[in-house]
Design an enzyme around this catalytic site. Structure first.
Site, short mmCIF file in Angstrom:
data_model
loop_
_atom_site.label_atom_id
_atom_site.label_comp_id
_atom_site.label_asym_id
_atom_site.label_seq_id
_atom_site.Cartn_x
_atom_site.Cartn_y
_atom_site.Cartn_z
N LYS A 49 0.85 -1.20 0.00
CA LYS A 49 0.00 0.00 0.00
C LYS A 49 0.88 1.25 0.00
O LYS A 49 0.63 2.20 -0.73
CB LYS A 49 -0.91 0.00 1.25
CG LYS A 49 -2.02 -1.04 1.19
CD LYS A 49 -2.76 -1.20 2.51
CE LYS A 49 -3.78 -2.33 2.44
NZ LYS A 49 -4.44 -2.64 3.72
N GLN A 93 -4.51 -1.47 10.02
CA GLN A 93 -4.46 -2.76 9.35
C GLN A 93 -4.99 -3.86 10.27
O GLN A 93 -4.60 -3.97 11.43
CB GLN A 93 -3.00 -3.06 8.94
CG GLN A 93 -2.79 -4.33 8.14
CD GLN A 93 -3.44 -4.30 6.75
OE1 GLN A 93 -3.64 -3.24 6.17
NE2 GLN A 93 -3.77 -5.47 6.23
N ASP A 116 -11.30 3.11 5.21
CA ASP A 116 -11.78 1.73 5.02
C ASP A 116 -13.30 1.58 5.15
O ASP A 116 -13.83 0.49 4.94
CB ASP A 116 -11.17 0.82 6.09
CG ASP A 116 -9.85 0.19 5.67
OD1 ASP A 116 -9.79 -0.30 4.54
OD2 ASP A 116 -8.91 0.19 6.48
N1 GUN Z 1 -6.81 -6.55 6.41
C1 GUN Z 1 -7.18 -7.27 5.31
N2 GUN Z 1 -7.83 -6.49 4.42
C2 GUN Z 1 -7.88 -5.26 4.97
C3 GUN Z 1 -8.43 -4.02 4.53
O1 GUN Z 1 -9.03 -3.89 3.44
N3 GUN Z 1 -8.26 -2.97 5.36
C4 GUN Z 1 -7.62 -3.08 6.55
N4 GUN Z 1 -7.53 -2.00 7.31
N5 GUN Z 1 -7.11 -4.21 7.00
C5 GUN Z 1 -7.24 -5.29 6.20
#
Ligand code: GUN
Length: 282
Positions: A49, A93, A116
């Site tokens: 990311k 995360q 998110d």
């Molecule tokens: N862990 C797995 N997928 C995601 C996501 O899309 N966002 C976040 N914050 N954590 C994750």
């Protein structure tokens, strides 16, 4: 004939577009990722990311915290980011270590920086059919990919396998808003094969490598594989791609399907929050 839904290609177009927009900005969008503990898969996702954010030209920071960190300490970090006008988007995360209360942590994020759509404020709006500040990245990425290939959802029978808050639950709501008839299946669903093999579109987000075989798929169905399962033999989707592919009209590969779309949507959401916040200040 089967068409491969090329998530990488579609994501790259979105990323390039964001890069072009970002070059023109004096002040760059700013994304902060909080990573707690040492989950190896999470660390890879977070690095990916950040790489993408830097490529676009965003300011991007990772706050790495040890798994021994207290809940209060994480909350303090989030409150500081909420109050910092330089920060546009906050991502915590998941998964968090077991001793940390996920609800408490995600609810602490200011909804206007909730990249998110994890807060009850944004998710609640989504569930009610109103517009949250941004849509959750993976469901939004799946819809965008289907739209890119002009796949009509209205009236279709769609099964979403997996009821997580990140993917299955919001995706089933968004599909209903597109006038699809949605079946929400999960690990306790009985006769899954029988139900799934009647569906126009099968979306699997169960996290079980190669679980979906050709017996789950009707001829000509569309198959979306959200699974990213790390096995000893490498990365595997939920779908047994080689076996299923020829039965489908459209199918996503793993890797190169939903994964890149999720990251592209995170980048788009960061820009969207930046713009919302900029317009509030003016
Ligand atoms: N862990 C797995 N997928 C995601 C996501 O899309 N966002 C976040 N914050 N954590 C994750």
């Amino acid at each position: 004939m089967t068409i491969i839904l090329d998530g990488k290609l579609c994501a790259n177009k979105i990323i390039e577009n964001l890069r072009t927009q970002t070059v023109k900005l004096d002040k760059k969008p700013n994304l902060v990722v909080i990573q707690v503990g040492n989950n190896p898969a999470s660390k890879i996702y977070v690095k990916n990311k950040q790489k993408k954010a830097e490529y676009i030209g965003y300011n991007s920071y990772i706050i790495e915290l040890p798994s021994s960190v207290s809940e209060d300490n994480i909350l303090e970090q989030i409150y500081m980011l909420n109050d910092n006008p330089e920060v546009n988007a906050i991502l915590v995360q998941l998964p968090l270590p077991e001793n940390i209360n996920q609800q408490k942590i995600t609810e602490a994020i200011d909804p206007i920086k909730d990249v998110d759509c994890f807060t009850s404020y944004n998710f609640g709006w989504l569930a009610l059919g109103y517009n949250p500040y941004v849509l959750p990245c993976t469901p939004k990425g799946i819809l965008r990919l289907l739209d890119e290939y002009s796949i009509v959802l209205e009236g279709k029978n769609i099964i979403v396998i997996g009821r997580s808050n990140i993917v299955g639950k919001p995706l089933s709501l968004l599909l209903q808003q597109r006038n699809a008839t949605v079946t929400m299946a999960h690990s306790r669903t009985e006769n899954l094969k029988d139900i799934s093999s009647l569906m126009d579109i099968v979306i699997s987000a169960i996290g079980m490598p190669h679980f979906i075989t050709s017996q789950y798929i009707k001829d000509g169905a569309i198959v979306i594989d959200v699974g990213i399962n790390r096995t000893e033999e490498g990365l595997k989707g939920d779908v047994k791609f080689d076996e299923v592919k020829d039965k489908t009209s459209y199918i996503t590969p793993v890797p190169g399907g939903v994964g890149p779309m999720t990251i592209a949507m995170l980048m788009e959401n960061t820009m969207q929050l930046y713009n919302i916040q900029k317009n509030l200040i003016l």
